[in-house]
Design a protein around this motif. Sequence first.
Motif, short mmCIF file in Angstrom:
data_model
loop_
_atom_site.label_atom_id
_atom_site.label_comp_id
_atom_site.label_asym_id
_atom_site.label_seq_id
_atom_site.Cartn_x
_atom_site.Cartn_y
_atom_site.Cartn_z
N ILE A 65 0.83 -1.21 0.00
CA ILE A 65 0.00 0.00 0.00
C ILE A 65 0.86 1.25 0.00
O ILE A 65 0.57 2.24 -0.71
N THR A 66 1.94 1.23 0.78
CA THR A 66 2.83 2.39 0.84
C THR A 66 3.47 2.66 -0.52
O THR A 66 3.55 3.81 -0.98
N VAL A 123 1.50 6.83 -6.79
CA VAL A 123 0.39 7.70 -7.21
C VAL A 123 0.72 9.16 -6.95
O VAL A 123 0.49 10.04 -7.80
N VAL A 124 1.27 9.46 -5.78
CA VAL A 124 1.63 10.84 -5.46
C VAL A 124 2.71 11.35 -6.40
O VAL A 124 2.67 12.50 -6.87
N CYS A 174 0.88 4.19 -2.84
CA CYS A 174 0.64 5.60 -2.49
C CYS A 174 1.77 6.50 -2.99
O CYS A 174 1.53 7.58 -3.54
N ILE A 175 3.00 6.05 -2.78
CA ILE A 175 4.15 6.84 -3.23
C ILE A 175 4.13 6.99 -4.75
O ILE A 175 4.37 8.08 -5.29
#
Length: 301
Positions: free
Chosen positions: A68-69, A75-76, A72-73
Amino acid sequence: MRKLSMLKGRATGTLAAALAAVQAAPALAQDSLELVGHPQAGGMGFQPASTELARDLQWLDGMLLVIITAICILVVALLAFAVLRYNSKANPSPKSFTHNSPLEIAWTLGPIVILVVIGAFSLPVLFKQQEIPEGDVVIKVTGYQWYWGYEYVGTDLAYEGYMIGAPATGGDNRFSTDVSTQLHEAGYNDSEFLLATDTSVVVPVGKTVVMQVTGADVIHSWTIPAFGVKQDAVPGRIAELWFKPEREGVFFGQCSELCGISHAYMPITVKVVSQEAYDAWLAASQDEGGYVDVRQFLAAS
């Protein structure tokens, strides 16, 4: 005068420490049993895993957190790139195309691969939980509003477990001097209020325990986080869970299904002891026709 004041302060501190030690002494009445899952200042994360199931679940949670991390990284980072590269100042003449086949294939296959990887690791854990082995100890647990009933299958032993400080044990769900006295007499500290029960589920270490879970009125849920187990107690149905405790100790849980006004006062206490202590406790409890405090058998074993 200043020295006298300092001496008085030291004496007062020593007396306070002595009183604290006396008050804490009943917790030692659990003898060699470690308290697991009780409140700790600054505590974070899971309770210490005390079964194979709990270790599997905690490892799976850590793996999912990494995935998940990373997502997220990514996508950001992509959003930041799009903002910086394609804003109106950096890109005053936008392109007119509407499709990018390689990119669309990538963002379709990528999530599929991620889900397959997650499933490949999570499904075996789920199957291990749901495939109930033959139990060395089988206990039927029934949820009531708001206490638990335990019946050791194949024996004559059955009893109920109430929170220390609940109305059934002479309290009103609020902490008081009387409740503190009950906690200390049972071998707990004040910090175990809302966790400790007047009786406990007693099981031997290293043995497979199967719990047959049901409800008598509404849906409850029998949960011990350190064991990695949780099972809804549904009226009219019997579900099963299993665990194999790997160390001795006192383990705490809670009803984990909203079951009414006193849902918060329906804790669970499990004491894992040696086989010798368990055998002696079970024999004595059957002879007495009800729960016998297991602490008296710990030192003998």
